[in-house]
Design a protein around this motif. Structure first.
Motif, PDB file in Angstrom:
ATOM      1  N   SER A 116       0.968  -1.304   0.173  1.00  0.00           N
ATOM      2  CA  SER A 116       0.005  -0.032  -0.004  1.00  0.00           C
ATOM      3  C   SER A 116       1.012   1.191   0.098  1.00  0.00           C
ATOM      4  N   PHE A 117       0.106   2.433  -0.189  1.00  0.00           N
ATOM      5  CA  PHE A 117       0.996   3.558  -0.210  1.00  0.00           C
ATOM      6  C   PHE A 117       1.508   3.846   1.187  1.00  0.00           C
ATOM      7  N   ALA A 118       1.172   3.294   2.248  1.00  0.00           N
ATOM      8  CA  ALA A 118       1.758   3.646   3.659  1.00  0.00           C
ATOM      9  C   ALA A 118       2.705   2.848   3.800  1.00  0.00           C
ATOM     10  N   ASP A 119       3.159   2.064   3.089  1.00  0.00           N
ATOM     11  CA  ASP A 119       4.299   1.211   3.122  1.00  0.00           C
ATOM     12  C   ASP A 119       5.497   1.649   2.666  1.00  0.00           C
ATOM     13  N   ILE A 120       5.535   2.829   1.817  1.00  0.00           N
ATOM     14  CA  ILE A 120       6.758   3.471   1.402  1.00  0.00           C
ATOM     15  C   ILE A 120       6.833   4.910   2.095  1.00  0.00           C
ATOM     16  N   ASN A 121       8.068   4.918   2.377  1.00  0.00           N
ATOM     17  CA  ASN A 121       8.542   6.270   3.238  1.00  0.00           C
ATOM     18  C   ASN A 121       8.926   7.143   1.891  1.00  0.00           C
ATOM     19  N   LEU A 122       8.087   8.373   1.537  1.00  0.00           N
ATOM     20  CA  LEU A 122       8.193   9.209   0.656  1.00  0.00           C
ATOM     21  C   LEU A 122       9.383  10.207   0.677  1.00  0.00           C
ATOM     22  N   GLY A 123      10.024  10.211   2.037  1.00  0.00           N
ATOM     23  CA  GLY A 123      10.696  11.178   2.064  1.00  0.00           C
ATOM     24  C   GLY A 123      10.250  12.430   2.676  1.00  0.00           C
TER      25      GLY A 123
ATOM     26  N   GLY B 293       6.259  16.117  -2.434  1.00  0.00           N
ATOM     27  CA  GLY B 293       5.714  17.110  -3.590  1.00  0.00           C
ATOM     28  C   GLY B 293       6.938  17.693  -4.408  1.00  0.00           C
ATOM     29  N   GLU B 294       8.218  18.019  -3.916  1.00  0.00           N
ATOM     30  CA  GLU B 294       9.014  18.384  -4.837  1.00  0.00           C
ATOM     31  C   GLU B 294       9.661  17.156  -5.597  1.00  0.00           C
ATOM     32  N   TYR B 295       9.890  16.029  -5.008  1.00  0.00           N
ATOM     33  CA  TYR B 295      10.197  14.736  -5.864  1.00  0.00           C
ATOM     34  C   TYR B 295       9.498  14.791  -6.725  1.00  0.00           C
ATOM     35  N   ALA B 296       7.890  14.804  -6.619  1.00  0.00           N
ATOM     36  CA  ALA B 296       7.006  14.336  -7.699  1.00  0.00           C
ATOM     37  C   ALA B 296       6.987  15.567  -8.811  1.00  0.00           C
ATOM     38  N   TYR B 297       7.403  16.528  -8.586  1.00  0.00           N
ATOM     39  CA  TYR B 297       7.703  17.833  -9.548  1.00  0.00           C
ATOM     40  C   TYR B 297       8.545  17.547 -10.192  1.00  0.00           C
ATOM     41  N   LEU B 298       9.844  17.039  -9.621  1.00  0.00           N
ATOM     42  CA  LEU B 298      11.243  16.580 -10.408  1.00  0.00           C
ATOM     43  C   LEU B 298      10.912  15.614 -11.331  1.00  0.00           C
ATOM     44  N   ASN B 299      10.097  14.524 -10.838  1.00  0.00           N
ATOM     45  CA  ASN B 299       9.921  13.336 -11.717  1.00  0.00           C
ATOM     46  C   ASN B 299       9.457  13.686 -12.930  1.00  0.00           C
ATOM     47  N   SER B 300       8.144  14.746 -12.703  1.00  0.00           N
ATOM     48  CA  SER B 300       7.381  15.465 -13.719  1.00  0.00           C
ATOM     49  C   SER B 300       8.214  15.976 -14.938  1.00  0.00           C
ATOM     50  N   ILE B 301       9.301  16.933 -14.320  1.00  0.00           N
ATOM     51  CA  ILE B 301      10.139  17.353 -15.076  1.00  0.00           C
ATOM     52  C   ILE B 301      11.069  16.653 -15.954  1.00  0.00           C
TER      53      ILE B 301
ATOM     54  N   VAL C 252      -0.142  10.069  -6.003  1.00  0.00           N
ATOM     55  CA  VAL C 252      -0.889  11.309  -6.774  1.00  0.00           C
ATOM     56  C   VAL C 252      -0.886  12.516  -5.632  1.00  0.00           C
ATOM     57  N   VAL C 253       0.019  13.173  -6.073  1.00  0.00           N
ATOM     58  CA  VAL C 253       0.518  14.427  -5.066  1.00  0.00           C
ATOM     59  C   VAL C 253      -0.185  15.564  -5.413  1.00  0.00           C
ATOM     60  N   SER C 254      -0.933  16.247  -4.472  1.00  0.00           N
ATOM     61  CA  SER C 254      -1.757  17.346  -4.729  1.00  0.00           C
ATOM     62  C   SER C 254      -0.831  18.578  -5.341  1.00  0.00           C
ATOM     63  N   GLY C 255      -1.305  19.237  -6.344  1.00  0.00           N
ATOM     64  CA  GLY C 255      -0.739  20.151  -6.864  1.00  0.00           C
ATOM     65  C   GLY C 255       0.169  19.840  -7.891  1.00  0.00           C
ATOM     66  N   VAL C 256       0.551  18.419  -8.193  1.00  0.00           N
ATOM     67  CA  VAL C 256       1.468  18.129  -9.251  1.00  0.00           C
ATOM     68  C   VAL C 256       0.614  17.105 -10.063  1.00  0.00           C
ATOM     69  N   ARG C 257       0.670  17.432 -11.531  1.00  0.00           N
ATOM     70  CA  ARG C 257      -0.014  16.694 -12.360  1.00  0.00           C
ATOM     71  C   ARG C 257       0.722  15.424 -12.898  1.00  0.00           C
ATOM     72  N   GLY C 258       0.326  14.417 -13.530  1.00  0.00           N
ATOM     73  CA  GLY C 258       0.708  13.293 -13.683  1.00  0.00           C
ATOM     74  C   GLY C 258       0.826  12.021 -12.786  1.00  0.00           C
TER      75      GLY C 258
END
Length: 303
Positions: free
Chosen positions: A2-9, A13-21, A156-162
């Motif tokens: 599940s989502f809870a099993d992963i520590n996102l750091g 939001g910044e990581y998700a935005y960088l991934n989108s870039i 799915v991070v709020s404010g970051v599409r994709g």
């Protein structure tokens, strides 16, 4: 998993935005390079002046499958992200990556096979290496899917599409092992190309173009694949898979340019823009292994 099993750091939001870039930059390169090389593709690949065969079909697949296969990923940046949709898109994308790598590996195999004068021993060796790399990637993806149930954990991070993909440490390890097989195959291709360059020396314009482009291509892709392995192994969960799309895009665009460069040089040596014999040269491969002089190229190098 599940989502809870992963520590996102601390900064998901910044990581998700960088991934989108990373992903958007790769998509822009893909379509921009396609438009840049389309006139050369029409001139050196399209009928009626170029005979159509199995090699040209493989070239077209390498050109157009990425254009359409990455559309689902592109669409995620224009619609709100949903976990169920993102899971399906990423499952498709993982299988699509294997197909792309098989196409790229096939085109690279043909180039080296041509450089070695259609040597059956070289062909068998490359087929074995390519088959091993494909099996390794498939097994690692299947193992990751069995381990995690749904295959990936999509964020799915709020404010970051994709669709921003999160991976556990174990999933990242499987991803690293998968790309390690691709890296080893690239090293084999790169080593054989360098060996031919050093043993044959300068063999004329067409031969030099093949060796030059092949060496540059495999150098860049080896670095990218090594970067992929390090990202899967050591990057934060939401960045582990961030460079896969970039590597696939660079692979397809560089291989397309390899083919077009050889076709263009072949045409220039033949003294005409393009000919029906171009396809026959590419399919027949090299009939001789020894040094090639410039006046022999159009009849000797079958690429």
């Amino acid at each position: 998993m599940s989502f809870a099993d992963i520590n996102l750091g601390p900064h998901p939001g910044e990581y998700a935005y960088l991934n989108s870039i990373f992903n958007v930059s790769a998509i822009v390169i893909l379509y921009y390079d396609y438009m840049l090389t389309l006139p050369r593709e029409i001139r050196f690949l399209w009928p009626p002046h170029n005979k159509q065969g199995w090699f040209t079909l493989t070239c077209f697949l390498n050109r157009y499958l990425p254009l359409f296969g990455h559309l689902p990923l592109v669409m995620t940046y224009f619609v709100p992200g949903e976990v169920s949709v993102c899971q399906k898109i990423h499952a498709f994308h993982e299988n699509f990556n294997i197909i792309l790598q098989v196409l790229i590996g096939t085109l690279c195999l043909i180039r080296v096979y041509a450089l070695y004068g259609r040597s059956i021993r070289v062909l068998c060796f490359l087929l074995g290496a390519g088959f091993g790399s494909t099996i390794n990637g498939s097994l690692m993806m299947a193992a990751s899917s069995r381990l995690t149930g749904s295959g990936e954990t999509n964020i799915v991070v709020s404010g970051v599409r994709g669709c921003n993909q999160g991976m556990s440490t174990v999933e990242g390890l499987y991803g690293a092992l998968s790309w390690m097989g691709v890296l080893l195959y690239d090293i084999v291709i790169f080593s054989l190309t360098l060996y031919k360059a050093f043993t044959v020396g300068r063999g004329g314009c067409l031969f030099d173009v093949m060796v030059r482009d092949g060496t540059m291509y495999f150098s860049v892709l080896s670095i990218m694949n090594l970067g992929n392995i390090l990202m899967f192994r050591f990057a934060p969960p939401s960045l582990k898979n961030s460079t896969s799309t970039s590597t696939n895009v660079l692979s397809t665009t560089l291989v397309s340019r390899l083919v077009l460069n050889v076709r263009e040089q072949n045409s220039a040596l033949a003294g005409v823009p393009t000919t029906v014999e171009t396809e026959q040269r590419f399919q027949a491969a090299l009939p001789a292994v020894g040094p090639i002089t410039s006046h022999q190229e159009t009849s000797s190098i079958q690429v």
